[in-house]
Structure formats: structure tokens, C-alpha cells
Design a protein around this motif. Structure first.
Motif, PDB file in Angstrom:
ATOM      1  N   SER A   1       0.797  -1.294  -0.101  1.00  0.00           N
ATOM      2  CA  SER A   1      -0.083  -0.068   0.053  1.00  0.00           C
ATOM      3  C   SER A   1       0.663   1.367   0.212  1.00  0.00           C
ATOM      4  O   SER A   1       2.112   1.161  -0.035  1.00  0.00           O
TER       5      SER A   1
ATOM      6  N   ILE B   1      -0.513  -5.877   0.996  1.00  0.00           N
ATOM      7  CA  ILE B   1      -1.920  -6.268   0.401  1.00  0.00           C
ATOM      8  C   ILE B   1      -1.858  -7.402  -0.161  1.00  0.00           C
ATOM      9  O   ILE B   1      -1.101  -7.660  -1.127  1.00  0.00           O
TER      10      ILE B   1
ATOM     11  N   ILE C   1      -3.931  -9.743  -3.012  1.00  0.00           N
ATOM     12  CA  ILE C   1      -4.830  -9.778  -4.039  1.00  0.00           C
ATOM     13  C   ILE C   1      -5.059 -11.308  -4.527  1.00  0.00           C
ATOM     14  O   ILE C   1      -4.317 -11.915  -4.898  1.00  0.00           O
TER      15      ILE C   1
ATOM     16  N   GLN D   1      -8.978  -7.034  -2.851  1.00  0.00           N
ATOM     17  CA  GLN D   1      -7.725  -6.751  -1.813  1.00  0.00           C
ATOM     18  C   GLN D   1      -7.879  -7.205  -0.764  1.00  0.00           C
ATOM     19  O   GLN D   1      -9.179  -6.733  -0.113  1.00  0.00           O
TER      20      GLN D   1
ATOM     21  N   ARG E   1     -10.264  -5.406   2.278  1.00  0.00           N
ATOM     22  CA  ARG E   1      -9.823  -3.743   2.779  1.00  0.00           C
ATOM     23  C   ARG E   1     -11.085  -3.111   2.708  1.00  0.00           C
ATOM     24  O   ARG E   1     -10.814  -1.993   3.358  1.00  0.00           O
TER      25      ARG E   1
END
Length: 142
Positions: free
Chosen positions: A10, A16, A18, A24, A40
Motif C-alpha cells: 500500500s 496487500i 490480491i 484486496q 480492505r
């Protein structure tokens, strides 16, 4: 269903995760070789989706994903934005087409895409403003 985890960083330096659908996740905690992740959008959109990863031989793998996302992913948002901009550009060229007709056309097109596409669409007021600005710009160019 085990897959290699795609990780990014980030703006503030946090990891993060994916997933394969481009959603995310933010890391909640790590215990031994396993990491627990939350979507998120957990706080802003109350999304309950979670993921569990494990590090093996220096590679992180997604072991499990639980819960369903109640929002669209960033890929879908970008596709919706491109679609909206095409309709807004068309509205600027054809000022006789009513704003409501344009919004209906966008909604119909998005309905064919997926159920989450409608959540990625701009609000009615934002769309009206985009069309208004595009039409004003088109008038100034002449």
C-alpha cells in the motif's frame, strides 16, 4: 483450492493480498507461518470476506477464502468508469438525448455485466454533473 498469493504494498507500506478475482485484503495477524487477512473494504463497506495464507519455501499461498464480498473489485470499477465515460462523451455530442435516458442505457448495459456492476456505478447526481460538464465543454469548443 490453493493458489500462489499475489502481494503488493500500500501507499503506507503495508502488505496487500490480491486474490484471483482482484479483491484486496489487509493483513490482520500472523501466527507461525499463517497470516489472516480481511477485505480492505471491511470497515467502509462492512465486507466480511476473509482469507488465510501460509508461507511455504518462501512463497505465500492462499489456503482458504471465506465470506462473500458485498462490493465490486477495482477491475470492475475501472470497466464501469470506461463505460460511463463513453456514454458521457456520447451525451456531449448528442445534447438532445435526455440525461435519464443515458443513465438508463448505462444501467441496462451494466445489468448484462454482473450484479456487482451496479454498485460500481456513479451516483445519479454525479452522472448528471458529468454529462452537464461534458455538454458545456462541447458547446465551448464550437
Amino acid at each position: 483450492m490453493e493458489e500462489a498469493a499475489e502481494l503488493t504494498t500500500s501507499n503506507k507500506g503495508a502488505k496487500i493480498l490480491i486474490d484471483s478475482n482482484k479483491y484486496q485484503y489487509r493483513k490482520r495477524k500472523t501466527v507461525a507461518q499463517k497470516s489472516y487477512w480481511s477485505c480492505r473494504e471491511a470497515k467502509s463497506k462492512l465486507c466480511m470476506a476473509k482469507a488465510l495464507t501460509e508461507i511455504r519455501n518462501g512463497q505465500e499461498f492462499i489456503l482458504k477464502e471465506t465470506g462473500e464480498h458485498n462490493h465490486s473489485n477495482d477491475l470492475l470499477k475501472k470497466r464501469v468508469q470506461v463505460l460511463e465515460s463513453k456514454f458521457v462523451d456520447n451525451a456531449a455530442i448528442n445534447p438532445t438525448i435526455a440525461t435519464r435516458t443515458i443513465m438508463g442505457n448505462i444501467a441496462n448495459r451494466l445489468q448484462n455485466e454482473s450484479l456487482h456492476a451496479a454498485t460500481a456505478m456513479s451516483t445519479i447526481n454525479n452522472l448528471k454533473m458529468k454529462i452537464y460538464r461534458a455538454r458545456r465543454k462541447e458547446q465551448v469548443d464550437f
